[in-house]
Write a protein that holds these residues in place. Structure first.
Motif, PDB file in Angstrom:
ATOM      1  N   ASP A   2       0.858  -1.217   0.040  1.00 44.80           N
ATOM      2  CA  ASP A   2       0.081   0.142   0.027  1.00 44.80           C
ATOM      3  C   ASP A   2       0.958   1.436   0.086  1.00 44.80           C
ATOM      4  O   ASP A   2       1.907   1.399   0.613  1.00 44.80           O
ATOM      5  N   VAL A   3       0.439   2.230  -0.632  1.00 47.34           N
ATOM      6  CA  VAL A   3       1.151   3.384  -0.814  1.00 47.34           C
ATOM      7  C   VAL A   3       0.225   4.640  -0.485  1.00 47.34           C
ATOM      8  O   VAL A   3      -0.708   4.654  -1.235  1.00 47.34           O
ATOM      9  N   SER A   4       0.905   5.696   0.333  1.00 46.44           N
ATOM     10  CA  SER A   4      -0.352   6.773   0.533  1.00 46.44           C
ATOM     11  C   SER A   4      -0.224   7.657  -0.722  1.00 46.44           C
ATOM     12  O   SER A   4       0.507   7.439  -1.549  1.00 46.44           O
ATOM     13  N   LEU A   5      -1.335   8.360  -0.650  1.00 47.85           N
ATOM     14  CA  LEU A   5      -1.494   9.505  -1.629  1.00 47.85           C
ATOM     15  C   LEU A   5      -0.299  10.234  -1.960  1.00 47.85           C
ATOM     16  O   LEU A   5       0.171  10.648  -3.194  1.00 47.85           O
ATOM     17  N   GLU A   6       0.333  10.748  -0.861  1.00 54.42           N
ATOM     18  CA  GLU A   6       1.692  11.562  -0.846  1.00 54.42           C
ATOM     19  C   GLU A   6       2.767  10.960  -1.579  1.00 54.42           C
ATOM     20  O   GLU A   6       3.381  11.510  -2.337  1.00 54.42           O
ATOM     21  N   GLU A   7       3.033   9.726  -1.125  1.00 56.05           N
ATOM     22  CA  GLU A   7       4.118   8.753  -1.580  1.00 56.05           C
ATOM     23  C   GLU A   7       3.861   8.683  -2.983  1.00 56.05           C
ATOM     24  O   GLU A   7       4.658   8.798  -3.827  1.00 56.05           O
ATOM     25  N   ALA A  35       5.508   9.313  -8.573  1.00 55.94           N
ATOM     26  CA  ALA A  35       4.864   9.919  -9.909  1.00 55.94           C
ATOM     27  C   ALA A  35       5.725  11.097 -10.620  1.00 55.94           C
ATOM     28  O   ALA A  35       6.191  11.256 -11.481  1.00 55.94           O
ATOM     29  N   LEU A  36       5.823  12.085  -9.647  1.00 56.50           N
ATOM     30  CA  LEU A  36       6.543  13.403 -10.007  1.00 56.50           C
ATOM     31  C   LEU A  36       7.933  12.912 -10.457  1.00 56.50           C
ATOM     32  O   LEU A  36       8.591  13.552 -11.427  1.00 56.50           O
ATOM     33  N   LYS A  37       8.767  12.229  -9.829  1.00 56.03           N
ATOM     34  CA  LYS A  37      10.252  11.859  -9.918  1.00 56.03           C
ATOM     35  C   LYS A  37      10.160  11.018 -11.283  1.00 56.03           C
ATOM     36  O   LYS A  37      11.099  11.339 -12.015  1.00 56.03           O
TER      37      LYS A  37
END
Length: 153
Positions: A138-143, A148-150
């Motif tokens: 599971d990945v938080s929305l912030e992570e 994704a930006l990277k």
């Protein structure tokens, strides 16, 4: 008189409908590659399929042969497909290998992805694209947004 259900029990709200050059062959491929179960087929003139239905896991997929006179073309005739069908499965590695052994072409090998899935991308012999994934963390929305930006710049 019994009431007819607007959405039959075996259907979901959205059902992909694939057009193939060789829909009968596509059904056999999907059986080998993705453990599809044939639900029905409606043959038409010259052995082409007017309509067919398979089930992969809990989801139905409709298929038909190309019919140029109705404006119905598969991805091979169009030389591309803008659509990807996503399969969420228990074991991406096993199903991916099974699909490749059945004749699919690897477009992206299975890898652990930043959004928390092991994920790979295939093209079937009929030109349709398939993403196959198993959720592994599971990945938080912030992570997710940061990663994704990277990746996407």
């Amino acid at each position: 008189m019994p009431q007819v259900k607007p959405v039959p029990d075996w259907m979901h709200t959205v059902t992909p409908h694939l057009v193939c050059a060789g829909a009968a062959d596509a059904i056999e491929f999907y059986k080998k590659a993705f453990n599809a179960v044939e639900m029905m087929r409606l043959p038409g003139p010259q052995g082409k399929l007017i309509h067919a239905c398979i089930r992969i896991g809990d989801s139905a997929i409709f298929l038909a042969d190309e019919c140029p006179e109705w404006g119905s073309f598969g991805p091979k005739s169009l030389k591309a497909s803008p659509v990807t069908i996503h399969l969420q499965v228990e074991d991406v590695d096993a199903l991916f290998e099974q699909a490749v052994n059945a004749g699919a072409t690897t477009r992206m090998p299975v890898e652990d992805m930043f959004w928390g899935d092991r994920y790979g991308y295939l093209e079937d012999p009929f030109g349709h694209h398939w993403a196959i994934a198993t959720h592994v963390r599971d990945v938080s929305l912030e992570e997710l947004q940061e990663a994704a930006l990277k990746v996407c710049g």
